[in-house]
Design a protein around this motif. Sequence first.
Motif, mmCIF file in Angstrom:
data_model
loop_
_atom_site.group_PDB
_atom_site.id
_atom_site.type_symbol
_atom_site.label_atom_id
_atom_site.label_comp_id
_atom_site.label_asym_id
_atom_site.label_seq_id
_atom_site.Cartn_x
_atom_site.Cartn_y
_atom_site.Cartn_z
ATOM 1 N N ARG A 167 0.835 -1.213 0.000
ATOM 2 C CA ARG A 167 0.000 0.000 0.000
ATOM 3 C C ARG A 167 0.861 1.251 0.000
ATOM 4 N NH1 ARG A 167 -4.066 0.704 4.947
ATOM 5 N NH2 ARG A 167 -4.727 -1.352 4.133
ATOM 6 N N TYR A 168 1.959 1.260 0.762
ATOM 7 C CA TYR A 168 2.781 2.470 0.886
ATOM 8 C C TYR A 168 4.053 2.406 0.031
ATOM 9 C CZ TYR A 168 -0.251 3.647 4.817
ATOM 10 O OH TYR A 168 -1.332 3.957 5.587
ATOM 11 N N SER A 169 4.211 1.351 -0.770
ATOM 12 C CA SER A 169 5.349 1.210 -1.693
ATOM 13 C C SER A 169 6.691 1.262 -0.972
ATOM 14 C CB SER A 169 5.294 2.305 -2.787
ATOM 15 O OG SER A 169 4.084 2.215 -3.520
ATOM 16 N N VAL A 170 6.757 0.565 0.155
ATOM 17 C CA VAL A 170 8.011 0.436 0.908
ATOM 18 C C VAL A 170 8.182 -1.027 1.269
ATOM 19 C CG1 VAL A 170 7.938 2.784 1.837
ATOM 20 C CG2 VAL A 170 6.832 0.918 3.083
ATOM 21 N N SER A 171 9.275 -1.348 1.905
ATOM 22 C CA SER A 171 9.513 -2.740 2.302
ATOM 23 C C SER A 171 8.741 -3.075 3.575
ATOM 24 C CB SER A 171 11.007 -2.974 2.538
ATOM 25 O OG SER A 171 11.447 -2.209 3.656
ATOM 26 N N ALA A 172 8.534 -4.384 3.800
ATOM 27 C CA ALA A 172 7.867 -4.845 5.018
ATOM 28 C C ALA A 172 8.665 -4.459 6.248
ATOM 29 C CB ALA A 172 7.651 -6.362 4.960
ATOM 30 N N GLU A 173 10.001 -4.492 6.126
ATOM 31 C CA GLU A 173 10.852 -4.109 7.256
ATOM 32 C C GLU A 173 10.640 -2.646 7.609
ATOM 33 O OE1 GLU A 173 13.561 -4.026 10.314
ATOM 34 O OE2 GLU A 173 12.515 -5.693 9.330
ATOM 35 N N ARG A 174 10.445 -1.788 6.591
ATOM 36 C CA ARG A 174 10.204 -0.366 6.851
ATOM 37 C C ARG A 174 8.882 -0.180 7.602
ATOM 38 N NH1 ARG A 174 11.753 4.172 8.708
ATOM 39 N NH2 ARG A 174 10.794 6.020 7.748
ATOM 40 N N ILE A 175 7.857 -0.934 7.218
ATOM 41 C CA ILE A 175 6.558 -0.866 7.915
ATOM 42 C C ILE A 175 6.733 -1.286 9.368
ATOM 43 C CG2 ILE A 175 4.230 -1.867 8.052
ATOM 44 C CD1 ILE A 175 4.543 0.135 5.797
ATOM 45 N N ARG A 176 7.542 -2.345 9.593
ATOM 46 C CA ARG A 176 7.762 -2.818 10.958
ATOM 47 C C ARG A 176 8.448 -1.749 11.799
ATOM 48 N NH1 ARG A 176 11.343 -4.648 14.199
ATOM 49 N NH2 ARG A 176 13.018 -4.308 12.694
ATOM 50 N N GLN A 177 9.405 -1.037 11.223
ATOM 51 C CA GLN A 177 10.111 0.018 11.946
ATOM 52 C C GLN A 177 9.167 1.170 12.304
ATOM 53 O OE1 GLN A 177 13.343 1.098 9.331
ATOM 54 N NE2 GLN A 177 14.532 -0.782 9.755
ATOM 55 N N ILE A 178 8.335 1.558 11.342
ATOM 56 C CA ILE A 178 7.359 2.642 11.605
ATOM 57 C C ILE A 178 6.398 2.226 12.728
ATOM 58 C CG2 ILE A 178 5.442 3.948 10.618
ATOM 59 C CD1 ILE A 178 6.874 3.768 7.904
ATOM 60 N N GLU A 179 5.974 0.969 12.659
ATOM 61 C CA GLU A 179 5.052 0.439 13.680
ATOM 62 C C GLU A 179 5.702 0.487 15.057
ATOM 63 O OE1 GLU A 179 2.588 -3.714 14.589
ATOM 64 O OE2 GLU A 179 4.337 -3.721 13.261
ATOM 65 N N GLN A 180 6.949 0.016 15.184
ATOM 66 C CA GLN A 180 7.628 -0.018 16.467
ATOM 67 C C GLN A 180 7.862 1.390 17.008
ATOM 68 O OE1 GLN A 180 8.362 -2.710 18.372
ATOM 69 N NE2 GLN A 180 7.124 -3.800 16.850
ATOM 70 N N ARG A 181 8.241 2.324 16.113
ATOM 71 C CA ARG A 181 8.474 3.709 16.536
ATOM 72 C C ARG A 181 7.175 4.351 17.019
ATOM 73 N NH1 ARG A 181 11.655 4.982 12.625
ATOM 74 N NH2 ARG A 181 10.052 5.836 11.248
ATOM 75 N N ALA A 182 6.060 4.052 16.325
ATOM 76 C CA ALA A 182 4.757 4.615 16.722
ATOM 77 C C ALA A 182 4.311 4.049 18.078
ATOM 78 C CB ALA A 182 3.708 4.307 15.652
ATOM 79 N N ILE A 183 4.535 2.750 18.288
ATOM 80 C CA ILE A 183 4.168 2.124 19.572
ATOM 81 C C ILE A 183 4.979 2.742 20.702
ATOM 82 C CG2 ILE A 183 4.295 -0.012 20.898
ATOM 83 C CD1 ILE A 183 3.589 -1.529 18.344
ATOM 84 N N GLN A 184 6.272 2.933 20.492
ATOM 85 C CA GLN A 184 7.116 3.537 21.511
ATOM 86 C C GLN A 184 6.665 4.965 21.814
ATOM 87 O OE1 GLN A 184 9.491 2.089 23.338
ATOM 88 N NE2 GLN A 184 9.536 4.028 24.479
ATOM 89 N N SER A 185 6.243 5.690 20.776
ATOM 90 C CA SER A 185 5.770 7.061 20.987
ATOM 91 C C SER A 185 4.477 7.067 21.806
ATOM 92 C CB SER A 185 5.521 7.713 19.612
ATOM 93 O OG SER A 185 4.994 9.013 19.772
ATOM 94 N N LEU A 186 3.567 6.131 21.505
ATOM 95 C CA LEU A 186 2.334 6.037 22.306
ATOM 96 C C LEU A 186 2.625 5.689 23.751
ATOM 97 C CD1 LEU A 186 -0.170 4.109 19.966
ATOM 98 C CD2 LEU A 186 -0.192 6.541 20.552
ATOM 99 N N ARG A 187 3.544 4.721 23.962
ATOM 100 C CA ARG A 187 3.870 4.289 25.307
ATOM 101 C C ARG A 187 4.450 5.448 26.128
ATOM 102 N NH1 ARG A 187 7.027 0.341 24.047
ATOM 103 N NH2 ARG A 187 5.423 -1.301 24.153
ATOM 104 N N THR A 188 5.294 6.227 25.491
ATOM 105 C CA THR A 188 5.914 7.370 26.190
ATOM 106 C C THR A 188 4.864 8.397 26.572
ATOM 107 O OG1 THR A 188 7.990 7.054 24.966
ATOM 108 C CG2 THR A 188 7.628 9.205 25.990
ATOM 109 N N GLU A 189 3.957 8.683 25.651
ATOM 110 C CA GLU A 189 2.944 9.704 25.929
ATOM 111 C C GLU A 189 1.941 9.232 26.976
ATOM 112 O OE1 GLU A 189 -0.198 12.578 23.504
ATOM 113 O OE2 GLU A 189 1.374 11.463 22.443
ATOM 114 N N LEU A 190 1.521 7.968 26.922
ATOM 115 C CA LEU A 190 0.554 7.456 27.895
ATOM 116 C C LEU A 190 1.173 7.359 29.280
ATOM 117 C CD1 LEU A 190 -1.186 4.635 25.803
ATOM 118 C CD2 LEU A 190 -2.138 6.859 26.451
#
Length: 288
Positions: free
Chosen positions: A262-285
């Motif tokens: 969907r975003y024309s990137v690699s699966a590994e790139r999606i995994r990195q974005i996902e992990q970074r977003a989760i860490q950002s949510l955890r920090t804010e919560l």
Amino acid sequence: MTTALALNQHDFALTGPVGSFDAYVSTVNAVPVLSRQDEQDLARQYRDHEDLDAARRLVMSQLRFVVHIARGYSGYGLPLNDLVQEGNIGLMKAVKRFDPDVGVRLVSFAVHWIRAEIHEYVLRNWRLVKIATTKAQRKLFFNLRKSKKYLGWLSQDETNAIARDLGVSAREVTEMEKRLAGHDMAFDPTPTDDEEKAYAPAHYLHGDTPDPADVIESGDWQDQTSGQLHGALQNLDERSREILQARWLADKKTTLQDLAKRYSVSAERIRQIEQRAIQSLRTELTAQ
């Protein structure tokens, strides 16, 4: 107590003074007793011509007899005027079914109906928990309670004798004796009931229903958490937010490969974005 009665809910009413029970008794005792011939004549008028005035006179002439029977049930701790009222219902049922050609007096015929209604009332109201349900148990209840007025706990011989007389088993007699000896207990007594409070069912009965306070607290916590999560998601960039929603919040989770296409990137790139977003949510919560 009022003497307002009816042979049928809508047929007619017998009216008299309203006041104390003693006034009611004085009123019914003042009603003349009918002779056998008068009783038969009135019964035929009601049976053959549906003469409601004749039926009323029949009922009124026997009300004193209902009071006499009801007094015999005063030991059950129920209001005497209520016992009389139930007996009056039985009397009215008897008048509707009375056949003057059989040759018996109304009072002899009506005693069964009067007692039957009083028995039903006693069984419904003597205890919160119904003590007798079958015909045999009802018969045993009244006969055993009558016997217990003169006896303590029954011996085995007395139990066997009562069982034979009433056509029930000795076990049923013993069980009914235990029920008669029991008493109603408040489920959750007031603080003043110190003696009963220690044995109240509320203290030892297990309940599967959740505590209302816990339910409210859990609901408030879920609402608060959901609100915080929603706010934290809004602080993410659009792509990170969409990836998290697709991976964790959707009913059917999207794979890394599908998101990579969907975003024309690699699966590994999606995994990195996902992990970074989760860490950002955890920090804010955690900061909240």
